[in-house]
Design an enzyme around this catalytic site. Structure first.
Site, mmCIF file in Angstrom:
data_model
loop_
_atom_site.group_PDB
_atom_site.id
_atom_site.type_symbol
_atom_site.label_atom_id
_atom_site.label_comp_id
_atom_site.label_asym_id
_atom_site.label_seq_id
_atom_site.Cartn_x
_atom_site.Cartn_y
_atom_site.Cartn_z
ATOM 1 N N SER A 26 0.838 -1.196 0.000
ATOM 2 C CA SER A 26 0.000 0.000 0.000
ATOM 3 C C SER A 26 0.878 1.252 0.000
ATOM 4 O O SER A 26 1.672 1.444 -0.905
ATOM 5 C CB SER A 26 -0.966 -0.046 1.187
ATOM 6 O OG SER A 26 -1.962 0.945 1.054
ATOM 7 N N ASP A 37 -9.623 -4.263 -5.566
ATOM 8 C CA ASP A 37 -9.052 -3.047 -4.994
ATOM 9 C C ASP A 37 -9.514 -1.837 -5.805
ATOM 10 O O ASP A 37 -9.468 -1.853 -7.046
ATOM 11 C CB ASP A 37 -7.527 -3.162 -5.029
ATOM 12 C CG ASP A 37 -6.807 -2.022 -4.331
ATOM 13 O OD1 ASP A 37 -7.470 -1.100 -3.812
ATOM 14 O OD2 ASP A 37 -5.563 -2.065 -4.311
#
Length: 368
Positions: free
Chosen positions: A197, A306
């Site tokens: 991330s 995502d």
């Protein structure tokens, strides 16, 4: 009782939770009409981070935002903490096999530098999801894993975290390379930069700094550290123009929503910057070209569920168009950050295997 930490003018103070913060001056309390009004909340991230109008920050424990099981060590893997930046109190957590497996260089193992996630605003190297992933990587690659702490926004806005990541490599090249664990087990000439991330975003920027020579980690006479590749897991990239996945997010998004990503960028980027800032958008209108940068091979992992899926896949595509060595691996239906949110899942086990193949197939650089 637990305590919240807040910052006023750079000073660190404590206040009990769920208690209004009394920042009203004494003159205001006495009825003077000259006092400025008390600061108010301008950003509130689930009560965990509150940014006030005077720039001060109220923090609570962010562990409640993630599933935080107890730390479970992996038999045969040792770990310890070391300080790499005493001025700012920054640590690195070192993971290694108790008995180093036979590596390709007299028993030494490749090195995986790892940056945790959290939108540049939350997260810590000692939280169990990140700790567990590093344990698995140290055991199953196998490798010496270095999980690196960096300063968080909004107290320390970007590019502070990237500066910290670069400073870690200066330490690794110097004092860090002399650490007994690294001297014994780590082949620093096969170092990989990785993260999940925001940590993957950070890994990208540190890799660019190293590859462009802005962060000298290699000495022509004594090549202590060589970056053999970098790994981005669900990279946290942004941009002003919405992608298809952002405009029409999957119905079952659980960990990171478009609104949360936007708020992280507002808290982390320099004040007034847009999501096209070069830190958020490496291919934005103000971003320097990567055409001439001799990037090492990249492994890019994208999760189909995502909201950042298009940005991650697009990143790999742009690198490929430039002729860079890049491998894209997609996990259909997986959620953002699954490798740490579900550290023992079959999908995470596959990530470890993909990472293992990438690390061990990397061509070892010629000796300088």
């Amino acid at each position: 009782m637990e305590w919240r930490i807040y910052w006023v003018g750079g000073a660190r103070r404590r206040a009990p939770p769920r208690t209004p913060i009394d920042l009203v001056s004494s003159s205001a309390k006495s009825g003077s009409g000259d006092a400025a009004p008390p600061p108010h909340v301008v950003e509130d991230f689930f009560g965990v981070i509150q940014l006030l109008s005077d720039g001060s920050v109220v923090r609570a424990d962010d562990a409640a935002l993630l599933a935080m099981p107890e730390l479970q060590d992996v038999p045969g893997v040792q770990w310890k903490d070391a300080v790499y930046d005493a001025t700012h109190g920054l640590r690195v957590r070192v993971f290694k096999l108790a008995a180093a497996a036979a590596g390709d260089d007299g028993g030494k193992l490749p090195v995986l530098v790892y940056f945790h996630g959290g939108g540049y605003c939350i997260g810590a190297l000692d939280q169990s999801p990140f700790h567990t992933f590093c344990l698995r990587a140290a055991d199953e690659l196998p490798a010496v894993v270095l999980s690196v702490q960096y300063r968080l926004a909004p107290e320390h806005r970007l590019p502070t975290a990237i500066d910290d990541g670069a400073a870690f490599f200066s330490w690794l090249r110097g004092a860090g390379s002399a650490d007994p664990w690294l001297a014994e087990s780590a082949e620093l000439a096969r170092t990989f930069i990785s993260g999940v991330s925001a940590g993957a975003n950070l890994a990208h920027h540190v890799a660019v700094r190293v590859a462009s020579g802005r962060q000298p980690v290699v000495d022509d006479v004594d090549p202590v550290v060589r970056v053999a590749g970098y790994v981005l897991l669900d990279a946290f990239f942004g941009g002003v123009e919405r992608t298809a996945a952002e405009a029409n997010p999957p119905a079952d998004v659980s960990l990171l929503t478009v609104e949360m990503a936007d708020q992280f960028w507002r808290l982390a980027l320099p004040a007034g910057a847009t999501r096209d800032h070069p830190v958020a958008n490496p291919f934005g209108p103000e971003s320097p070209s990567l055409e001439a940068v001799a990037l090492p091979p990249a492994l890019v992992v994208a999760s189909g569920g995502d909201v950042l899926y298009d940005r991650v896949v697009g990143y790999a595509a742009r690198l490929k168009e430039m002729g860079k060595a890049v491998e894209l691996v997609e996990f259909e239906g997986a959620q953002h950050g699954f490798s740490v949110i579900q550290p023992w899942s079959p999908e995470t086990s596959e990530v470890i295997q993909v990472l293992k193949r990438f690390v061990h197939k990397a061509i070892r650089p010629a000796e300088g």
